[in-house]
Motif scaffolding. Structure first.
Motif, PDB file in Angstrom:
ATOM      1  N   MET A   1       7.279 -20.060 -10.823  1.00 52.71           N
ATOM      2  CA  MET A   1       7.474 -18.619 -10.588  1.00 52.71           C
ATOM      3  C   MET A   1       6.203 -17.864 -11.002  1.00 52.71           C
ATOM      4  N   SER A   2       5.763 -17.020 -10.121  1.00 55.00           N
ATOM      5  CA  SER A   2       4.545 -16.301 -10.501  1.00 55.00           C
ATOM      6  C   SER A   2       4.861 -15.126 -11.428  1.00 55.00           C
ATOM      7  N   LEU A   3       3.851 -14.789 -12.214  1.00 55.57           N
ATOM      8  CA  LEU A   3       3.957 -13.709 -13.186  1.00 55.57           C
ATOM      9  C   LEU A   3       4.013 -12.367 -12.463  1.00 55.57           C
ATOM     10  N   LEU A   4       3.125 -12.232 -11.489  1.00 54.61           N
ATOM     11  CA  LEU A   4       3.051 -10.993 -10.728  1.00 54.61           C
ATOM     12  C   LEU A   4       3.132 -11.345  -9.249  1.00 54.61           C
ATOM     13  N   GLU A   5       4.032 -10.674  -8.549  1.00 54.69           N
ATOM     14  CA  GLU A   5       4.200 -10.982  -7.146  1.00 54.69           C
ATOM     15  C   GLU A   5       4.161  -9.697  -6.329  1.00 54.69           C
ATOM     16  N   ILE A   6       3.300  -9.684  -5.342  1.00 52.30           N
ATOM     17  CA  ILE A   6       3.174  -8.514  -4.485  1.00 52.30           C
ATOM     18  C   ILE A   6       3.588  -8.931  -3.082  1.00 52.30           C
ATOM     19  N   GLU A   7       4.572  -8.206  -2.537  1.00 56.71           N
ATOM     20  CA  GLU A   7       5.075  -8.590  -1.218  1.00 56.71           C
ATOM     21  C   GLU A   7       4.929  -7.438  -0.241  1.00 56.71           C
ATOM     22  N   ASN A   8       4.180  -7.685   0.807  1.00 56.18           N
ATOM     23  CA  ASN A   8       4.143  -6.768   1.932  1.00 56.18           C
ATOM     24  C   ASN A   8       3.792  -5.336   1.533  1.00 56.18           C
ATOM     25  N   LEU A   9       2.849  -5.204   0.637  1.00 57.30           N
ATOM     26  CA  LEU A   9       2.551  -3.913   0.023  1.00 57.30           C
ATOM     27  C   LEU A   9       1.656  -3.039   0.912  1.00 57.30           C
ATOM     28  N   SER A  10       2.130  -1.799   1.141  1.00 54.68           N
ATOM     29  CA  SER A  10       1.288  -0.805   1.800  1.00 54.68           C
ATOM     30  C   SER A  10       1.176   0.385   0.867  1.00 54.68           C
ATOM     31  N   ALA A  11      -0.030   0.923   0.768  1.00 58.08           N
ATOM     32  CA  ALA A  11      -0.229   2.057  -0.128  1.00 58.08           C
ATOM     33  C   ALA A  11      -1.485   2.800   0.273  1.00 58.08           C
ATOM     34  N   GLY A  12      -1.576   4.040  -0.171  1.00 58.06           N
ATOM     35  CA  GLY A  12      -2.753   4.844   0.139  1.00 58.06           C
ATOM     36  C   GLY A  12      -2.712   6.146  -0.610  1.00 58.06           C
ATOM     37  N   TYR A  13      -3.452   7.126  -0.075  1.00 58.20           N
ATOM     38  CA  TYR A  13      -3.631   8.359  -0.826  1.00 58.20           C
ATOM     39  C   TYR A  13      -2.955   9.562  -0.179  1.00 58.20           C
ATOM     40  N   LEU A  20      -3.912   0.165   2.217  1.00 64.59           N
ATOM     41  CA  LEU A  20      -3.445  -1.221   2.234  1.00 64.59           C
ATOM     42  C   LEU A  20      -2.354  -1.371   3.283  1.00 64.59           C
ATOM     43  N   HIS A  21      -2.421  -2.441   4.052  1.00 67.82           N
ATOM     44  CA  HIS A  21      -1.430  -2.638   5.111  1.00 67.82           C
ATOM     45  C   HIS A  21      -0.724  -3.968   4.932  1.00 67.82           C
ATOM     46  N   GLY A  22       0.388  -3.957   4.215  1.00 69.13           N
ATOM     47  CA  GLY A  22       1.216  -5.148   4.109  1.00 69.13           C
ATOM     48  C   GLY A  22       0.558  -6.327   3.413  1.00 69.13           C
ATOM     49  N   ILE A  23       0.165  -6.101   2.186  1.00 74.27           N
ATOM     50  CA  ILE A  23      -0.518  -7.163   1.429  1.00 74.27           C
ATOM     51  C   ILE A  23       0.488  -7.988   0.636  1.00 74.27           C
ATOM     52  N   SER A  24       0.337  -9.299   0.663  1.00 77.89           N
ATOM     53  CA  SER A  24       1.142 -10.160  -0.195  1.00 77.89           C
ATOM     54  C   SER A  24       0.211 -11.021  -1.027  1.00 77.89           C
ATOM     55  N   LEU A  25       0.523 -11.105  -2.303  1.00 79.87           N
ATOM     56  CA  LEU A  25      -0.387 -11.780  -3.231  1.00 79.87           C
ATOM     57  C   LEU A  25       0.410 -12.162  -4.469  1.00 79.87           C
ATOM     58  N   ILE A  61       6.633  -4.821  -5.689  1.00 75.97           N
ATOM     59  CA  ILE A  61       5.820  -5.437  -6.737  1.00 75.97           C
ATOM     60  C   ILE A  61       6.784  -5.955  -7.802  1.00 75.97           C
ATOM     61  N   THR A  62       6.668  -7.217  -8.129  1.00 72.18           N
ATOM     62  CA  THR A  62       7.549  -7.803  -9.137  1.00 72.18           C
ATOM     63  C   THR A  62       6.701  -8.322 -10.291  1.00 72.18           C
ATOM     64  N   LEU A  63       7.030  -7.874 -11.487  1.00 67.25           N
ATOM     65  CA  LEU A  63       6.318  -8.317 -12.682  1.00 67.25           C
ATOM     66  C   LEU A  63       7.316  -9.022 -13.580  1.00 67.25           C
ATOM     67  N   LYS A  64       7.051 -10.251 -13.900  1.00 64.65           N
ATOM     68  CA  LYS A  64       7.966 -11.057 -14.719  1.00 64.65           C
ATOM     69  C   LYS A  64       9.402 -10.963 -14.191  1.00 64.65           C
ATOM     70  N   GLU A  65       9.525 -11.131 -12.898  1.00 60.42           N
ATOM     71  CA  GLU A  65      10.815 -11.142 -12.202  1.00 60.42           C
ATOM     72  C   GLU A  65      11.535  -9.795 -12.220  1.00 60.42           C
ATOM     73  N   LYS A  66      10.808  -8.749 -12.583  1.00 61.60           N
ATOM     74  CA  LYS A  66      11.421  -7.420 -12.589  1.00 61.60           C
ATOM     75  C   LYS A  66      10.727  -6.561 -11.533  1.00 61.60           C
ATOM     76  N   ASP A  67      11.522  -5.859 -10.758  1.00 70.18           N
ATOM     77  CA  ASP A  67      10.970  -4.999  -9.703  1.00 70.18           C
ATOM     78  C   ASP A  67      10.346  -3.756 -10.341  1.00 70.18           C
ATOM     79  N   ILE A  68       9.024  -3.609 -10.243  1.00 68.61           N
ATOM     80  CA  ILE A  68       8.351  -2.463 -10.863  1.00 68.61           C
ATOM     81  C   ILE A  68       7.723  -1.569  -9.788  1.00 68.61           C
ATOM     82  N   THR A  69       8.191  -1.702  -8.560  1.00 68.57           N
ATOM     83  CA  THR A  69       7.536  -1.047  -7.433  1.00 68.57           C
ATOM     84  C   THR A  69       7.279   0.437  -7.673  1.00 68.57           C
ATOM     85  N   ASN A  70       8.262   1.140  -8.208  1.00 73.58           N
ATOM     86  CA  ASN A  70       8.056   2.582  -8.364  1.00 73.58           C
ATOM     87  C   ASN A  70       7.907   3.014  -9.817  1.00 73.58           C
TER      88      ASN A  70
END
Lengths: 243, 309
Positions: A1-13, A20-25, A61-70
């Motif tokens: 299990m990864s520590l930090l998981e980013i799925e399909n992330l889009s963001a900007g100003y 960012l257009h749908g980044i997964s990392l 965005i998931t950090l240590k299996e917790k959803d921290i997106t917002n």
């Protein structure tokens, strides 16, 4: 299990100006991961979004299996994720000691012991505790910034081009420090500007125009034309995308 | 001359207390608080209210007031700060969250200024009021300097408060967080500093200081609903002269404005008197502040201690 998981992330100003257009990392425990890419690819935006400064328009965005997106940055740092921005990364009117103290703002009690640990990584800071951080050289400011980021004993450290603007001798020193910090058990997500920085990492992602175009083991990635282009110009490719 | 200088220091210490608050708010909340002067008045009037309901606890030796004034002043400072926090919640916070510009915030503060002034007029009326009508003998010093015992208290209290604020900003965790947030708000948030808490503390410190300044002004002069509005210009000028965001700038700026206003108008008054010209120079004190501001803006727009950021 990864520590930090980013799925399909889009963001900007702002609305409808996503960078960012749908980044997964994903970042695994203890890993030193690099993100590379040309100017304007969205590397800084990625780190700002993960650290909570920017809110994503979509994705997770998931950090240590917790959803921290917002989550806001105040909450994310309490979960052990520390962000060191590329510029404006110190409090210039505060002393070195006060900068480090602010790094531990979310912790209770005296942080003297923790500060000693920071001095073992950056001994130069110890003799300059009372100096105003804004009056220091670029390299010293970078040490203050990274030291500040380490004060909470983070599990994850996001570093945005920690060698930007440093003279060559300091670049090597700073990269050695990044390796040292990683060896201490801190997972590092490094935005790498130079090939040396990229070579520190085990895995890397190549970001271009807000999308991930390549990812994989660093030693394999380095051989890719697109990565070569980034650091050595377009000489190796016929079309020549340029930097 | 020397006496005018001393008067300038007294006025300057009152201006300084106001200027520290304006500079903190300008630095951390990013707007010039046009309500600062009327909060100054409100503090003075709230003190008058508490003095009216307290029993007579006597006076300090040599002064026109006693322990009741201290208790009333502390309560008035707290209540004025509470009002400011109320306006922050219902007005400034929503505006902040919408990303309102400094201009919008300043104009909203102007509205708050009118609210405070209307409350004062409504409750206490437009007439001049006094904390005490007791006459005080001024002590005489060399070079024609005369100082009333109350005036020693005013300068002493002002410097004491400046010292308290300095120690708070320098020594406490919240004080350092306030300085950090004023340096770089985004980094402060990344570091985990609760910036809303910083805002609350900024209001509490800034507004209780201006209330204290109003009370000291009330002791020295008198209470009028317009008193705070009239002193707002010298306070703003002190901030600009000293450099926005700088505590020492506010102190030095306040003293410069106070002394310049007293000295220049006093010297010109003597000159016109000698020439038999009938003019009341004290009415031109704000003009002195304006001229100083223009000079500073032309020569060193970042102020004496400003970094030009």
């Amino acid at each position: 299990m990864s520590l930090l998981e980013i799925e399909n992330l889009s963001a900007g100003y702002g609305p409808e100006v996503d960078v960012l257009h749908g980044i997964s990392l994903d970042l695994n425990e203890g890993e030193l991961l690099a993100v590379v890419g040309p100017n304007g690819a969205g590397k800084t935006t990625l780190l700002r979004t993960v650290s909570g400064v920017l809110h994503p328009s979509s994705g997770r965005i998931t950090l240590k299996e917790k959803d921290i997106t917002n989550y806001g940055p105040e909450e994310i740092i309490k979960m052990g994720l520390s962000f060191v921005p590329q510029d404006q990364h110190i409090f210039p009117s505060l002393t070195v000691k006060e900068n480090l103290e602010m790094g531990a703002y979310t912790l209770k009690g005296d942080q003297g012991e923790r500060m000693e640990e920071i001095f073992s990584i950056f001994p130069q800071l110890q003799s300059r505790l009372g100096q105003q951080a804004g009056s220091m050289s670029g390299g010293q400011q970078q040490m203050v910034a990274v030291g500040r980021g380490l004060m909470i004993q983070p599990e994850i450290l996001l570093l945005d081009e920690p060698t930007a603007g440093l003279q060559p001798s300091l670049v090597k020193m700073m990269l050695d420090k990044v390796r040292e910090i990683n060896k201490l058990g801190v997972s590092v997500l490094l935005v790498a500007q130079t090939l040396e920085a990229l070579e520190l990492s085990e895995r890397a992602y190549l970001l271009s125009a807000g999308e991930i175009v390549l990812s994989g083991k660093t030693e394999e990635l380095i051989e890719e034309d697109k990565v070569q282009d980034l650091y050595f110009g377009s000489s190796r490719t016929e079309e020549g995308e340029g930097r | 001359m020397a006496d005018l200088f001393v008067n300038g220091i007294i006025l300057g210490s009152i201006i300084t207390l106001g200027a520290i608050g304006v500079t903190l708010i300008a630095d951390i909340l990013n707007f010039f608080n046009f309500a600062h002067g009327d909060m100054f008045s409100f503090g003075a009037y709230m003190t008058l209210f508490f003095l009216g309901i307290f029993p007579n606890w006597g006076t300090f030796p040599g002064l026109t007031f006693g322990p009741a004034m201290i208790v009333a002043a502390l309560l008035a400072m707290g209540i004025t700060a509470a009002f400011a926090l109320f306006f922050d919640r219902i007005l400034f916070k929503p505006l902040r969250e919408r990303g309102a510009s400094s201009l919008f915030l300043a104009l909203s503060a102007l509205g708050v200024a009118f609210i405070f002034r209307s409350i004062i007029r409504l409750v206490w009326g437009p007439q001049v009021q006094y904390y005490s009508r007791a006459l005080q003998m001024a002590k005489r010093f060399p070079m024609g300097i005369t100082i009333k015992p109350d005036e020693f208290f005013i300068v002493g209290a002002a410097f004491f408060l400046v010292l308290v604020v300095y120690l708070f900003l320098k020594r406490t965790k919240m004080g350092k967080a306030m300085r950090a947030a004023s340096d770089n708000e985004t980094l402060a948030r990344v570091t985990g500093i609760d910036t809303e808490k910083v805002v609350i503390w900024t209001w509490i410190i800034a507004v209780s200081l201006t209330a204290a300044a109003g009370i000291l002004y009330g002791i020295e002069v008198q209470l009028r609903p317009i008193m705070g509005w009239n002193i707002l210009i010298p306070i703003f000028v002190a901030v600009i002269v000293g450099g926005v965001g700088n505590l020492w700038g506010a102190l030095v700026g306040g003293m410069i404005i106070g002394v310049a206003q007293e000295l220049l108008t006093g010297v010109l008054q003597n000159m016109f008197n000698a020439m038999n010209v009938d003019v009341l120079m004290s009415a031109y004190k704000p003009a002195v502040a304006f001229v100083l501001m223009i000079i500073v803006l032309l020569v060193r727009p970042e102020g004496i201690f400003g970094t030009g950021e």
